[in-house]
Design an enzyme around this catalytic site. Structure first.
Site, PDB file in Angstrom:
ATOM      1  N   SER A 158       0.835  -1.195   0.000  1.00 18.78           N
ATOM      2  CA  SER A 158       0.000   0.000   0.000  1.00 18.78           C
ATOM      3  C   SER A 158       0.879   1.258   0.000  1.00 18.78           C
ATOM      4  CB  SER A 158      -0.955  -0.031   1.190  1.00 18.78           C
ATOM      5  OG  SER A 158      -1.941   0.969   1.082  1.00 18.78           O
ATOM      6  N   HIS A 200      -4.017  -0.775  -4.600  1.00 14.94           N
ATOM      7  CA  HIS A 200      -5.459  -1.052  -4.479  1.00 14.94           C
ATOM      8  C   HIS A 200      -6.121  -0.803  -5.841  1.00 14.94           C
ATOM      9  CE1 HIS A 200      -4.927  -0.993  -0.070  1.00 14.94           C
ATOM     10  NE2 HIS A 200      -4.248   0.115  -0.253  1.00 14.94           N
ATOM     11  N   GLU A 227      -4.966  -5.486  -4.972  1.00 13.55           N
ATOM     12  CA  GLU A 227      -4.805  -5.945  -3.596  1.00 13.55           C
ATOM     13  C   GLU A 227      -4.426  -7.423  -3.550  1.00 13.55           C
ATOM     14  OE1 GLU A 227      -8.371  -4.980  -1.501  1.00 13.55           O
ATOM     15  OE2 GLU A 227      -7.975  -2.812  -1.517  1.00 13.55           O
TER      16      GLU A 227
END
Length: 313
Positions: A158, A200, A227
């Site tokens: 992330s 994401h 993800e």
């Protein structure tokens, strides 16, 4: 110098801290410098394929693995979660680095620990918070030395994935269509010198955001990572994808856009954009003498990804 000013200045430099990799950072056949770039929300409960692979690439159960939680607003909680997972996966030399402020980033003992690491993993959170902590500090220098000279495996999920590139997406609206100047960028760690990473990716429908970013920097390769999916970049050698999703590569190198002519936040015309989707379970070699049947555009994108970057010293 502010980080935003540095981002502008660095693009014009042909020498200096970002341009010292070349001969000093040659890889050897025995061990390759690898980046493990995770799109976020990696499985930490069931098969944990990505974290298992990270341990393998770091050197196995005895590898010295260090965790950086500086991106997180709740670093203690994140540290406990990863400590439990890495312990359960058999990592015997795992530790959380005490790195949550610029003062701590100046600690020479911390830099020494990083230089001895076989694997460094950066948690999620806020990529700007992470860069505010480590930018232009001995920790950032140590990470570059560990990666380029010691072939330490650098991983991040992330926010920890966003900072891998030099031109970093700091924040931007989840737009439905590409628009001008709706993405705020800043400078990242710079392990990927010719790409920009978004995470994401499919889950948050970020293709328009990535296209909006590339409209202002068509020289960069856009990298969108889903993800529970990891893109592994073997420096000067190959890339591979593993996990559950897809990596999307967006190449604006031969495209045309009217981004320079339209008003701020206006929709952008983008012609001739090349897009590649790379599903998990595939490996793509950049070695020229390995026979491949890939389109020339994909080979160009792979070579752009594995290109050795300059070392921050």
């Amino acid at each position: 110098m502010k980080r935003r000013e540095f981002l502008t200045a660095a693009a014009a430099l042909s020498a200096g801290p970002w341009a010292q990799a070349t001969e000093r950072a040659r890889v050897t056949p025995e061990k390759w410098s690898r980046l493990v770039i995770v799109g976020g929300a990696e499985d930490r409960v069931q098969d944990r394929v990505i974290l298992r692979k990270f341990i393998e690439y770091a050197g196995g159960p005895l590898a010295r693995i260090r965790l950086i939680t500086a991106a997180s607003g709740v670093p203690e909680v994140v540290a406990q979660s990863y400590s439990a997972v890495f312990s359960d996966l058999g990592a015997q030399n795992f530790a959380v680095l005490p790195l949550n402020s610029r003062e701590e980033a100046m600690n020479p003992q911390l830099s020494a620990d990083i230089m001895q690491a076989d694997g460094i993993f950066m948690s999620g959170g806020d990529q700007s918070r992470l860069m505010q902590t480590v930018f232009d500090t001995p920790v950032m220098e140590a990470m570059h030395k560990a990666f380029h000279f010691n072939h330490c495996c650098i991983g991040g999920t992330s926010a920890g994935a966003a900072v891998m590139s030099r031109h970093m997406i700091a924040q931007g609206a989840a737009v439905l269509r590409p628009r001008k100047d709706i993405v705020e960028t800043d400078i990242g760690l710079g392990f990927l010198p010719a790409a920009v990473v978004d995470q994401h990716f499919s889950e948050r429908r970020r293709l328009p955001r990535l296209l909006s970013t590339l409209a202002g920097r068509p020289d960069l390769l856009g990298v969108g990572i889903d993800e529970d999916t990891a893109l592994v970049v073997e420096r000067a050698r190959a890339i591979e994808v593993f996990g559950k999703g897809t990596v999307t590569l967006v190449d604006m190198g031969q495209a045309q856009t009217n981004a320079g002519d339209v008003a701020e936040e206006a929709q952008i015309e983008m012609l001739g954009v090349q897009l590649h989707t790379l599903p998990a379970g595939h490996r793509y070699s950049a070695v020229r003498n390995v026979p491949q049947n890939w389109p020339a555009g994909l080979r160009r994108a792979i070579e752009q990804l594995v290109k050795p970057g300059p070392v921050y010293l």
